[in-house]
Design a protein around this motif. Structure first.
Motif, PDB file in Angstrom:
ATOM      1  N   GLU A 372       1.040  -1.161  -0.232  1.00  0.00           N
ATOM      2  CA  GLU A 372      -0.149  -0.072   0.232  1.00  0.00           C
ATOM      3  C   GLU A 372       0.977   1.293   0.229  1.00  0.00           C
ATOM      4  O   GLU A 372       0.516   2.451  -0.664  1.00  0.00           O
ATOM      5  N   GLU A 373       2.108   1.663   0.656  1.00  0.00           N
ATOM      6  CA  GLU A 373       3.182   2.495   0.533  1.00  0.00           C
ATOM      7  C   GLU A 373       3.708   2.734  -0.332  1.00  0.00           C
ATOM      8  O   GLU A 373       3.397   4.176  -0.766  1.00  0.00           O
ATOM      9  N   VAL A 374       3.750   1.954  -1.198  1.00  0.00           N
ATOM     10  CA  VAL A 374       4.582   1.729  -2.633  1.00  0.00           C
ATOM     11  C   VAL A 374       3.564   2.176  -3.996  1.00  0.00           C
ATOM     12  O   VAL A 374       3.989   2.554  -4.829  1.00  0.00           O
ATOM     13  N   CYS A 375       2.798   1.702  -3.841  1.00  0.00           N
ATOM     14  CA  CYS A 375       1.550   1.993  -4.240  1.00  0.00           C
ATOM     15  C   CYS A 375       1.062   3.252  -5.080  1.00  0.00           C
ATOM     16  O   CYS A 375       0.418   4.284  -4.217  1.00  0.00           O
ATOM     17  N   PRO A 376       1.050   3.270  -6.848  1.00  0.00           N
ATOM     18  CA  PRO A 376       0.865   4.506  -7.396  1.00  0.00           C
ATOM     19  C   PRO A 376      -0.513   5.366  -7.052  1.00  0.00           C
ATOM     20  O   PRO A 376      -1.033   6.236  -7.396  1.00  0.00           O
ATOM     21  N   ALA A 377      -1.449   4.249  -7.124  1.00  0.00           N
ATOM     22  CA  ALA A 377      -2.601   4.485  -7.005  1.00  0.00           C
ATOM     23  C   ALA A 377      -3.482   3.823  -5.574  1.00  0.00           C
ATOM     24  O   ALA A 377      -4.594   4.432  -5.548  1.00  0.00           O
ATOM     25  N   SER A 378      -2.314   4.277  -4.575  1.00  0.00           N
ATOM     26  CA  SER A 378      -2.419   4.927  -3.283  1.00  0.00           C
ATOM     27  C   SER A 378      -4.093   3.202  -3.094  1.00  0.00           C
ATOM     28  O   SER A 378      -4.424   3.251  -1.924  1.00  0.00           O
ATOM     29  N   ILE A 379      -3.519   2.189  -3.289  1.00  0.00           N
ATOM     30  CA  ILE A 379      -4.553   1.133  -3.266  1.00  0.00           C
ATOM     31  C   ILE A 379      -4.435   0.455  -1.775  1.00  0.00           C
ATOM     32  O   ILE A 379      -3.176   0.045  -1.965  1.00  0.00           O
ATOM     33  N   PRO A 380      -5.483  -0.172  -0.811  1.00  0.00           N
ATOM     34  CA  PRO A 380      -5.893  -0.443   0.078  1.00  0.00           C
ATOM     35  C   PRO A 380      -5.429  -1.859  -0.527  1.00  0.00           C
ATOM     36  O   PRO A 380      -6.507  -2.368   0.407  1.00  0.00           O
ATOM     37  N   LEU A 381      -4.313  -2.662  -0.157  1.00  0.00           N
ATOM     38  CA  LEU A 381      -4.436  -3.985  -0.966  1.00  0.00           C
ATOM     39  C   LEU A 381      -4.116  -4.787   0.576  1.00  0.00           C
ATOM     40  O   LEU A 381      -5.200  -5.812   0.634  1.00  0.00           O
ATOM     41  N   PRO A 382      -3.501  -4.637   1.844  1.00  0.00           N
ATOM     42  CA  PRO A 382      -3.800  -5.328   2.774  1.00  0.00           C
ATOM     43  C   PRO A 382      -4.917  -4.764   3.343  1.00  0.00           C
ATOM     44  O   PRO A 382      -5.823  -6.452   3.841  1.00  0.00           O
ATOM     45  N   GLY A 383      -5.909  -3.753   3.216  1.00  0.00           N
ATOM     46  CA  GLY A 383      -7.481  -3.610   3.824  1.00  0.00           C
ATOM     47  C   GLY A 383      -8.183  -4.905   3.356  1.00  0.00           C
ATOM     48  O   GLY A 383      -8.818  -5.896   3.782  1.00  0.00           O
ATOM     49  N   LEU A 384      -7.978  -4.942   1.840  1.00  0.00           N
ATOM     50  CA  LEU A 384      -8.886  -5.357   0.510  1.00  0.00           C
ATOM     51  C   LEU A 384      -8.494  -7.311   0.866  1.00  0.00           C
ATOM     52  O   LEU A 384      -9.347  -8.365   1.145  1.00  0.00           O
ATOM     53  N   LEU A 385      -7.270  -7.949   1.302  1.00  0.00           N
ATOM     54  CA  LEU A 385      -7.048  -8.729   1.595  1.00  0.00           C
ATOM     55  C   LEU A 385      -7.570  -9.483   3.041  1.00  0.00           C
ATOM     56  O   LEU A 385      -8.009  -9.740   3.197  1.00  0.00           O
ATOM     57  N   ARG A 386      -7.977  -8.375   3.711  1.00  0.00           N
ATOM     58  CA  ARG A 386      -8.716  -9.041   4.919  1.00  0.00           C
ATOM     59  C   ARG A 386      -9.830  -9.330   4.597  1.00  0.00           C
ATOM     60  O   ARG A 386     -10.295  -9.670   5.101  1.00  0.00           O
ATOM     61  N   GLU A 387     -10.481  -8.524   4.081  1.00  0.00           N
ATOM     62  CA  GLU A 387     -11.898  -8.777   3.682  1.00  0.00           C
ATOM     63  C   GLU A 387     -11.974  -9.510   2.175  1.00  0.00           C
ATOM     64  O   GLU A 387     -13.378 -10.038   2.971  1.00  0.00           O
ATOM     65  N   LEU A 388     -11.657 -10.322   2.014  1.00  0.00           N
ATOM     66  CA  LEU A 388     -11.711 -11.416   1.283  1.00  0.00           C
ATOM     67  C   LEU A 388     -10.973 -12.459   1.908  1.00  0.00           C
ATOM     68  O   LEU A 388     -12.083 -13.592   2.311  1.00  0.00           O
ATOM     69  N   ARG A 389     -10.788 -12.221   3.293  1.00  0.00           N
ATOM     70  CA  ARG A 389     -10.115 -13.246   4.079  1.00  0.00           C
ATOM     71  C   ARG A 389     -11.313 -13.657   4.572  1.00  0.00           C
ATOM     72  O   ARG A 389     -12.086 -15.060   5.699  1.00  0.00           O
ATOM     73  N   ARG A 390     -12.422 -12.557   5.587  1.00  0.00           N
ATOM     74  CA  ARG A 390     -13.424 -12.314   6.059  1.00  0.00           C
ATOM     75  C   ARG A 390     -14.769 -12.780   5.359  1.00  0.00           C
ATOM     76  O   ARG A 390     -15.794 -13.911   5.424  1.00  0.00           O
ATOM     77  N   GLU A 391     -13.992 -12.533   4.390  1.00  0.00           N
ATOM     78  CA  GLU A 391     -15.797 -13.813   2.691  1.00  0.00           C
ATOM     79  C   GLU A 391     -14.874 -15.032   2.982  1.00  0.00           C
ATOM     80  O   GLU A 391     -16.603 -15.470   2.961  1.00  0.00           O
ATOM     81  N   LYS A 392     -13.997 -14.807   2.901  1.00  0.00           N
ATOM     82  CA  LYS A 392     -13.983 -16.661   3.283  1.00  0.00           C
ATOM     83  C   LYS A 392     -14.102 -17.438   4.048  1.00  0.00           C
ATOM     84  O   LYS A 392     -14.884 -18.355   4.043  1.00  0.00           O
ATOM     85  N   SER A 393     -14.047 -16.256   5.497  1.00  0.00           N
ATOM     86  CA  SER A 393     -14.518 -16.682   6.633  1.00  0.00           C
ATOM     87  C   SER A 393     -16.200 -17.521   6.484  1.00  0.00           C
ATOM     88  O   SER A 393     -16.967 -18.142   6.932  1.00  0.00           O
ATOM     89  N   GLN A 394     -16.872 -16.105   6.266  1.00  0.00           N
ATOM     90  CA  GLN A 394     -18.127 -16.100   5.791  1.00  0.00           C
ATOM     91  C   GLN A 394     -18.887 -17.198   5.482  1.00  0.00           C
ATOM     92  O   GLN A 394     -19.702 -17.370   5.514  1.00  0.00           O
ATOM     93  N   ARG A 395     -18.240 -17.618   3.960  1.00  0.00           N
ATOM     94  CA  ARG A 395     -18.869 -18.279   3.064  1.00  0.00           C
ATOM     95  C   ARG A 395     -17.868 -20.419   3.356  1.00  0.00           C
ATOM     96  O   ARG A 395     -18.602 -20.499   2.241  1.00  0.00           O
ATOM     97  N   GLY A 396     -17.002 -20.693   4.200  1.00  0.00           N
ATOM     98  CA  GLY A 396     -16.499 -21.351   4.561  1.00  0.00           C
ATOM     99  C   GLY A 396     -15.528 -22.014   3.584  1.00  0.00           C
ATOM    100  O   GLY A 396     -15.495 -23.262   3.870  1.00  0.00           O
ATOM    101  N   ILE A 397     -14.626 -21.037   2.795  1.00  0.00           N
ATOM    102  CA  ILE A 397     -14.640 -21.557   2.013  1.00  0.00           C
ATOM    103  C   ILE A 397     -12.858 -21.746   2.838  1.00  0.00           C
ATOM    104  O   ILE A 397     -12.434 -21.208   3.445  1.00  0.00           O
TER     105      ILE A 397
END
Length: 478
Positions: A372-397
């Motif tokens: 996220e620090e070096v992304c020229p588009a300032s994309i919050p990649l760690p936060g998006l990965l956490r959101e995917l982990r949350r979704e994975k847990s909710q869906r039982g994957i």
């Protein structure tokens, strides 16, 4: 669709395999140290990087929020320039459009420039199944094509290959007789010799685009080899394969993107070639394609526009997050089983294909935040990965044992007194068991750690216990 080389959930196994090759590990370590320094120098020299990054972020957000205005505007201007514009919902549909264009012109030889979109749809393989000769003209992509592999990096596809390995590929595939090929210069010279024939004989050229400009219908392409220009201008038919999220309002916005892209990707002030394509050649022009097509791929991107992952559409494909990611450096790009590796791929692959297919990728993150620090588009990649982990847990994957462990940890963390007692007991026990050797070679439920490294024996007491003791000592001294 996204091309995948590994079975479902095979990232862990592929990463473990990648770590067993000492030479490859050493090369990845060297690149992980060198490439961030190049970017750091380029950004520091520029001086206005952060301001330009925030400006382009606002422009990209504005464009995507008003796509109903900018997309028709680009289509209109592109058609005025003589282009034929196509829209493809899926990768298979894009491949079918390209195949139909090639058939209309009786084309059998295609010169192809570097394009992540065509990697995503496996276009080359689709054309080859129809007995068309497709040659990748980017040197890195060409090397990977000879090796029959997927790219290891979105900017440097063959960066994992040594000179010796490339030399052997050329000797095996280029029937040019006995020769040394003992230097990078000789390898590049031979590649140019082989490639020249393909450029001159190709009936169709295929390239990508780094930006599409709404105000004039132009497409922008940046390369360091010039192969994109040869693919675009020598064949009679040109096909530009890209995605709708590449659209920007003005030419100056594309220029701003190029300034961020070059510094973030390779540490250059600018790439060797920055080309703008308007359309087919005019009557007064003696060179250029006679017919041009622009294909805009969706492939689930429109699903992201209004969702929690919409910022992934801001990605400019620079590879900076890959270059700074410790997981990518350790495992290598091919372990991800996706066209898009590293942090950006760990978000994109589950979104563009399926979370079930790439269930391990959201966990391929140390949460260090460097991406996220070096992304020229300032994309919050760690936060998006956490959101995917949350979704994975909710869906039982994923592993049921892993999910159970996380639930137990969450429950324990919600009971601070019990948490402090349990961690204190664990620390004291590990300290006592490891007091002689100082490390653990094996631990229950921690083979993922001890399989690659020893686990240090913890000091006596948890951090909170040591901190409390230190504070008591300080108060006593006062």
């Amino acid at each position: 669709m996204i091309a995948t080389e590994h079975p479902v959930n095979d990232f862990i196994r592929a990463a473990e395999s990648a770590l067993t090759d000492p030479a490859a590990v050493s090369q990845r370590d060297m690149l992980a140290r060198a490439t961030p320094l190049l970017r750091q120098h380029a950004v520091a020299e520029f001086g206005e990087f952060e301001a330009l990054r925030q400006h382009l972020k606002r422009v990209r957000r504005h464009t995507l929020e008003n796509l109903d205005h900018y997309l028709p505007r680009f289509e209109l201007e592109a058609i005025r320039n003589g282009n034929q514009v196509h829209f493809a919902d899926s990768g298979d549909e894009m491949n079918a459009i390209v195949l139909d264009i090639c058939r209309q012109h009786g084309a059998r030889r295609i010169a192809k420039g570097k394009s992540m979109v065509t990697e995503e749809t496996e276009l080359a393989a689709a054309l080859q199944r129809e007995r068309m000769e497709v040659v990748e003209t980017d040197l890195g992509e060409y090397i990977i094509q000879l090796a029959g592999e997927k790219p290891a990096h979105i900017v440097g596809p063959a960066r994992h290959k040594t000179i010796a390995q490339i030399r052997q590929l050329f000797l095996d595939h280029h029937k040019l007789g006995s020769r040394e090929l003992d230097s990078a210069e000789s390898l590049v010279a031979e590649a140019r010799q082989i490639m020249r024939k393909h450029f001159l004989e190709a009936e169709v050229g295929i390239i990508g685009a780094n930006a599409l400009i709404a105000e004039n219908g132009y497409s922008m392409l940046v390369t360091n080899e010039g192969n994109g220009d040869l693919c675009a201008n020598l064949p009679r038919t040109l096909i530009v394969c890209t995605t709708f999220d590449r659209i920007l309002p003005r030419g100056e916005d594309a220029a701003a993107l190029q300034r961020l892209l070059a510094r973030s990707a390779t540490g250059q002030r600018q790439t060797c070639y920055t080309s703008y394509y308007s359309g087919p050649r005019r009557e007064v022009e003696g060179s250029g394609p006679v017919e041009t097509h622009i294909i805009l791929l969706d492939n689930h991107r429109s699903d992201l526009l209004d969702g929690p992952f919409h910022e992934m559409l801001d990605c400019i494909r620079c590879g900076a997050c890959l270059n700074h990611c410790p997981i990518f450096a350790a495992a290598g790009g091919q372990a991800y089983g996706s066209v898009y590796p590293g942090p950006m791929g760990s978000v994109l692959a589950p979104l563009l294909e399926s979370l079930e297919t790439h269930a391990a990728l959201p966990d391929a993150c140390t949460s260090c935040g460097r991406c996220e620090e070096v992304c020229p588009a300032s994309i919050p990649l760690p936060g998006l990965l956490r959101e995917l982990r949350r979704e994975k847990s909710q869906r039982g994957i994923g592993s049921s044992r892993w999910r159970l462990g996380l639930r137990l940890h969450a429950w324990l963390a919600c009971h601070p007194a019990l948490y402090r007692w349990a961690t204190g007991l664990a620390i004291r026990s590990l300290n006592w068991l490891g007091r002689r050797r100082g490390v653990f070679h094996r631990l229950p439920f921690a083979s993922g750690w001890t399989g690659q490294r020893d686990f240090p024996s913890p000091q006596r007491g948890t951090f909170m216990q040591q901190y409390a003791a230190r504070e008591r000592h300080r108060e006593h001294e006062q």
